[in-house]
Design a protein around this motif. Structure first.
Motif, PDB file in Angstrom:
ATOM      1  N   LEU A   2      -5.805  -4.859  -7.209  1.00 38.06           N
ATOM      2  CA  LEU A   2      -4.960  -4.489  -6.060  1.00 38.06           C
ATOM      3  C   LEU A   2      -5.813  -4.052  -4.868  1.00 38.06           C
ATOM      4  O   LEU A   2      -5.511  -4.416  -3.724  1.00 38.06           O
ATOM      5  N   ILE A   3      -6.868  -3.292  -5.110  1.00 41.84           N
ATOM      6  CA  ILE A   3      -7.746  -2.879  -3.989  1.00 41.84           C
ATOM      7  C   ILE A   3      -8.442  -4.129  -3.425  1.00 41.84           C
ATOM      8  O   ILE A   3      -8.476  -4.345  -2.212  1.00 41.84           O
ATOM      9  N   LYS A  55      -7.012  -8.755   4.264  1.00 48.93           N
ATOM     10  CA  LYS A  55      -7.163  -8.368   5.671  1.00 48.93           C
ATOM     11  C   LYS A  55      -8.424  -8.976   6.276  1.00 48.93           C
ATOM     12  O   LYS A  55      -8.428  -9.425   7.420  1.00 48.93           O
ATOM     13  N   ARG A 111       2.119   1.671  -3.459  1.00 48.43           N
ATOM     14  CA  ARG A 111       1.038   2.074  -4.377  1.00 48.43           C
ATOM     15  C   ARG A 111       0.710   3.548  -4.204  1.00 48.43           C
ATOM     16  O   ARG A 111       0.430   4.262  -5.175  1.00 48.43           O
ATOM     17  N   PHE A 168     -14.221   5.958  -2.724  1.00 47.79           N
ATOM     18  CA  PHE A 168     -13.128   5.467  -3.559  1.00 47.79           C
ATOM     19  C   PHE A 168     -13.579   5.263  -5.004  1.00 47.79           C
ATOM     20  O   PHE A 168     -12.899   5.609  -5.960  1.00 47.79           O
ATOM     21  N   TYR A 210       0.835  -1.209   0.000  1.00 53.24           N
ATOM     22  CA  TYR A 210       0.000   0.000   0.000  1.00 53.24           C
ATOM     23  C   TYR A 210       0.869   1.259   0.000  1.00 53.24           C
ATOM     24  O   TYR A 210       0.587   2.219  -0.725  1.00 53.24           O
ATOM     25  N   SER A 257      -6.100  -6.296  -1.466  1.00 52.14           N
ATOM     26  CA  SER A 257      -5.685  -5.607  -0.246  1.00 52.14           C
ATOM     27  C   SER A 257      -6.777  -5.725   0.824  1.00 52.14           C
ATOM     28  O   SER A 257      -6.526  -6.138   1.966  1.00 52.14           O
ATOM     29  N   ILE A 258      -8.007  -5.380   0.445  1.00 51.15           N
ATOM     30  CA  ILE A 258      -9.103  -5.424   1.432  1.00 51.15           C
ATOM     31  C   ILE A 258      -9.374  -6.875   1.856  1.00 51.15           C
ATOM     32  O   ILE A 258      -9.466  -7.187   3.046  1.00 51.15           O
TER      33      ILE A 258
HETATM   34  N1  URA Z   1      -8.591   0.074   1.386  1.00 53.64           N
HETATM   35  C1  URA Z   1      -7.667  -0.902   1.536  1.00 53.64           C
HETATM   36  O1  URA Z   1      -7.568  -1.517   2.601  1.00 53.64           O
HETATM   37  N2  URA Z   1      -6.860  -1.174   0.502  1.00 53.64           N
HETATM   38  C2  URA Z   1      -6.936  -0.540  -0.689  1.00 53.64           C
HETATM   39  O2  URA Z   1      -6.193  -0.848  -1.591  1.00 53.64           O
HETATM   40  C3  URA Z   1      -7.893   0.478  -0.824  1.00 53.64           C
HETATM   41  C4  URA Z   1      -8.715   0.757   0.243  1.00 53.64           C
END
Ligand code: URA
Length: 433
Positions: free
Chosen positions: A179-180, A187, A168, A207, A165, A183-184
């Motif tokens: 990628l978003i 987690k 990026r 976003f 992140y 990433s989300i």
């Molecule tokens: N929130 C995230 O956790 N990751 C992203 O890439 C964008 C928003």
């Protein structure tokens, strides 16, 4: 394996193998790949995309780059929800209490706010003593006992995402759906729950600016979740105006409390109800939307949802008196009423602009290290499509410092008026699974 060959492949729009994606994430995590090479692959992904299979593999590899929380000590189905972030979004607090009152287990890890969007942790910390740093054991015990806990991240969750992140952010590669989504979802997957509800916001304050882009992101995230065995659903919701009426930490806590008591704003209440319906069905607590709605309405009417919120605050060391009497929450020194300067239908309310105005009062952070003023913020008295006359109340501003002329002008510039009727926008645009 040579990393340059992986970059070359993505540059040529070829699909990466599972082993290549694993090699990439291993190299990000153990620092064996140089930042400039990582950045180059990120740009190739940003420009040439990834298949569904590649995106799911990327999320899976990222999820395993650090700790994966094991929630199996908590009895029953564990639910999670995630919002892609917006202005006035206090959903976790109110929704968490409502679904916990219906028997759901919500073990939620939330984040802090940055820029024009607020964060749940900051909002909760406007309650004196509220502890967001429970140990994993305390966290699980609380969810087992009362069905609800909201904390900051525990353990070393998805270290690969932190590094990616940060890169990026400085290489213009944030706005990439694979990628978003990875990433989300990495987690969410590492947080250990069984079901995931994604609230993907669209609009000027979000976003994703359009419903189409929000739908693409939601679809990519659902595909990852389902491929990795989690019941994942998404709602596409409106962020073309702030959610509910309040923006600012203590003000939003107050609104969340009002909402669990059945006295909240219409749009925010409806969003919580829709999200709650989906979560109850995902966890098998209700068969139909109607049954789920009846359960949620009963939880609100009976006071059980409010009791859950109060219990969560008590368990996490917060001052319960401030929940019982919200006048005891942090209060700003001044209140100023912003009155309409013109007559007409409200055509647009720029939520991002209002988020920035609240941040300038001290409610949010321009950079990660900025302190927060819990008391300040905005309470809107107008929604898109409302007809207002000159002199009508648009908003009450809660502030500690004097408002500057520039702040006031910027505030008025967040609203636009028309003499034509404006069609209302539904808060929940669609539901995807
Ligand atoms: N929130 C995230 O956790 N990751 C992203 O890439 C964008 C928003």
């Amino acid at each position: 394996m040579r990393f340059i060959d992986i970059i070359e492949k993505k540059k040529n729009k070829e699909e990466l193998t599972d082993e290549e994606i694993q090699f990439f994430i291993d190299g990000v995590t153990d620092d064996s790949i140089e930042d400039y090479q990582i950045a180059s692959l990120l740009m190739a992904i940003r420009l040439n995309g990834m298949t569904e299979h590649e995106t799911a593999k990327l999320a899976e590899a990222m999820m395993h780059s650090g700790d994966v929380i094991d929630l199996s000590d908590i009895e029953g189905i564990k639910s999670d929800k995630h919002s892609t972030g917006g202005v006035g979004d206090k959903t976790s607090m109110a929704l968490g209490a409502m679904v916990a009152a219906c028997g759901l287990k919500l073990a939620k890890m939330s984040g802090r706010g940055l820029g024009h969007t607020g964060g749940t942790l900051d909002k909760l910390e406007s309650i004196e003593g509220f502890n967001i740093a429970l140990t994993e054991e305390e966290f699980k015990k609380q969810v087992n006992e009362i069905g609800l806990a909201i904390i900051g991240q525990t353990g070393d969750l998805v270290p690969a995402d932190k590094k990616l992140y940060a890169l990026r952010d400085v290489t213009a590669t944030v706005d990439s759906i694979p990628l978003i989504a990875s990433s989300i979802m990495s987690k969410k997957l590492a947080s250990g729950s069984d079901t995931i509800l994604l609230d993907v916001k669209y609009g000027e304050g979000a976003f994703m600016h359009t419903v189409e882009d929000a739908r693409k992101l939601a679809t990519a995230m659902i595909s990852i979740g389902n491929k990795l065995g989690k019941n994942t659903m998404a709602m596409i919701t409106d962020m073309n105006q702030p959610l509910g009426n309040t923006i600012g930490n203590a003000l939003e806590v107050r609104e969340a409390i009002e909402t669990v008591k059945g006295e909240g704003p219409k749009d925010f209440t409806e969003l919580c109800m829709c999200a709650g319906e989906i979560m109850l069905m995902q966890a098998g607590k209700a068969e139909t939307k109607e049954e789920a709605r009846a359960m949620l309405e009963e939880a609100v009417k009976s006071g059980k949802a409010y009791e859950k919120l109060e219990k969560m605050v008590e368990y996490q060391g917060g001052n319960v008196e401030q929940i019982r009497n919200t006048d005891l929450l942090p209060q700003a020194k001044h209140k100023t009423e912003m009155l309409a300067r013109e007559e007409g239908y409200i055509e647009n309310i720029h939520s991002k602009g209002l988020g920035i105005q609240a941040m300038k009062l001290g409610a949010g952070r321009a950079k990660k290290t900025d302190p927060i003023n819990y008391a300040v913020g905005l309470e809107m008295n107008a929604k898109k499509g409302d007809y207002v006359k000159k002199g009508d109340l648009l908003c009450t501003v809660y502030h500690d410092e004097e408002l500057t002329d520039e702040w006031i002008e910027d505030f008025y510039n967040t609203l636009s008026f028309t003499d034509k009727k404006v069609a209302p926008i539904p808060i929940v645009e669609e539901i995807l699974k």
